[in-house]
Design a protein around this motif. Structure first.
Motif, short mmCIF file in Angstrom:
data_model
loop_
_atom_site.label_atom_id
_atom_site.label_comp_id
_atom_site.label_asym_id
_atom_site.label_seq_id
_atom_site.Cartn_x
_atom_site.Cartn_y
_atom_site.Cartn_z
N MET A 1 41.76 22.38 39.99
CA MET A 1 42.90 22.95 40.68
C MET A 1 42.46 24.23 41.40
N SER A 2 42.96 24.44 42.57
CA SER A 2 42.62 25.61 43.37
C SER A 2 43.33 26.85 42.83
N PHE A 3 42.62 27.97 42.83
CA PHE A 3 43.20 29.24 42.44
C PHE A 3 43.93 29.90 43.60
N SER A 4 43.73 29.41 44.84
CA SER A 4 44.30 30.06 46.02
C SER A 4 45.80 30.25 45.89
N GLY A 5 46.25 31.47 46.22
CA GLY A 5 47.67 31.75 46.19
C GLY A 5 47.93 33.22 45.93
N LYS A 6 49.22 33.55 45.89
CA LYS A 6 49.66 34.90 45.60
C LYS A 6 50.47 34.85 44.31
N TYR A 7 50.17 35.76 43.38
CA TYR A 7 50.77 35.74 42.05
C TYR A 7 51.35 37.11 41.71
N GLU A 8 52.44 37.12 40.94
CA GLU A 8 53.03 38.36 40.47
C GLU A 8 53.04 38.35 38.94
N VAL A 9 52.67 39.49 38.35
CA VAL A 9 52.62 39.60 36.89
C VAL A 9 53.99 39.28 36.31
N GLY A 45 36.01 26.32 47.95
CA GLY A 45 34.96 25.76 47.10
C GLY A 45 34.62 26.74 45.99
N ASP A 46 33.35 27.19 45.95
CA ASP A 46 32.92 28.15 44.94
C ASP A 46 32.96 29.59 45.44
N ASP A 47 33.48 29.82 46.64
CA ASP A 47 33.58 31.17 47.20
C ASP A 47 35.01 31.70 46.98
N ILE A 65 30.64 31.48 42.80
CA ILE A 65 30.30 31.00 41.46
C ILE A 65 28.79 30.75 41.38
N GLY A 66 28.18 31.28 40.31
CA GLY A 66 26.76 31.06 40.06
C GLY A 66 25.82 32.00 40.79
N LYS A 67 26.35 32.89 41.64
CA LYS A 67 25.50 33.84 42.37
C LYS A 67 25.88 35.26 41.99
N GLU A 68 24.88 36.13 41.83
CA GLU A 68 25.16 37.52 41.50
C GLU A 68 25.92 38.19 42.64
N SER A 69 26.96 38.94 42.28
CA SER A 69 27.79 39.63 43.27
C SER A 69 28.09 41.03 42.77
N GLU A 70 28.35 41.94 43.71
CA GLU A 70 28.80 43.27 43.29
C GLU A 70 30.29 43.17 42.98
N MET A 71 30.67 43.68 41.81
CA MET A 71 32.04 43.60 41.34
C MET A 71 32.52 45.00 40.99
N GLU A 72 33.85 45.12 40.86
CA GLU A 72 34.46 46.38 40.44
C GLU A 72 35.35 46.11 39.25
N THR A 73 35.27 46.97 38.22
CA THR A 73 36.09 46.81 37.02
C THR A 73 37.47 47.44 37.23
N MET A 74 38.36 47.23 36.24
CA MET A 74 39.69 47.83 36.27
C MET A 74 39.59 49.35 36.32
N SER A 75 38.51 49.91 35.75
CA SER A 75 38.36 51.37 35.73
C SER A 75 37.66 51.90 36.97
N GLY A 76 37.32 51.01 37.92
CA GLY A 76 36.72 51.44 39.17
C GLY A 76 35.19 51.44 39.18
N LYS A 77 34.58 51.08 38.06
CA LYS A 77 33.12 51.05 37.97
C LYS A 77 32.58 49.84 38.72
N ALA A 81 27.38 41.22 38.72
CA ALA A 81 27.70 40.20 37.72
C ALA A 81 27.67 38.83 38.37
N THR A 82 27.56 37.82 37.53
CA THR A 82 27.58 36.44 38.00
C THR A 82 28.78 35.74 37.36
N VAL A 83 29.70 35.28 38.20
CA VAL A 83 30.87 34.53 37.73
C VAL A 83 30.45 33.08 37.55
#
Length: 127
Positions: A1-9, A45-47, A65-77, A81-83
């Motif tokens: 299933m595709s994750f594409s979309g807009k979600y509200e908590v 796809g995997d992007d 997916i499967g490739k190292e990427s620069e990510m940001e945490t909830m705290s801004g760090k 990481a590789t998803v």
């Protein structure tokens, strides 16, 4: 299933305990506790482009997916990481915590775990 979309908590479990554990300032925790922010996901796809939209701030992570990427945490760090896929879930290790996301019954279910505390966020699809 595709994750594409807009979600509200829609609901959150263990928000305050988890945020304290990963070092989010108390003032920030209180501001965010009841805010119904939105998450926008574009998947090809995997992007992925994954954005969380807060008042006055948007945090966007782009990854493949499967490739190292620069990510940001909830705290801004920022870090690298590789998803990965884990069945129908996407999973990533943010250093201080592990995070997974999946679509369950048309809702975005996100689980973060650290130090014995599990934070669960469920968001309803808006579009």
């Amino acid at each position: 299933m595709s994750f594409s979309g807009k979600y509200e908590v829609e609901s959150q479990e263990n928000y305050e305990a988890f945020m304290q554990l990963i070092g989010i300032p108390a003032e920030t925790i209180q501001k965010g506790k009841d805010f119904k922010f939105t998450t926008e996901v574009a998947q090809n796809g995997d992007d992925f482009t994954w954005s969380q939209i807060y008042p006055g701030h948007t945090m966007t992570n782009k990854f493949t997916i499967g490739k190292e990427s620069e990510m940001e945490t909830m705290s801004g760090k920022k870090f690298k990481a590789t998803v990965q896929w884990d069945g129908s879930k996407i999973v990533v290790d943010f250093g201080k915590y592990k995070h997974s996301s999946e679509i369950v019954g048309g809702k975005l279910v996100e689980i973060s775990e650290a130090g014995g505390v599990t934070f669960k966020r469920i968001s309803k699809r808006l579009s």
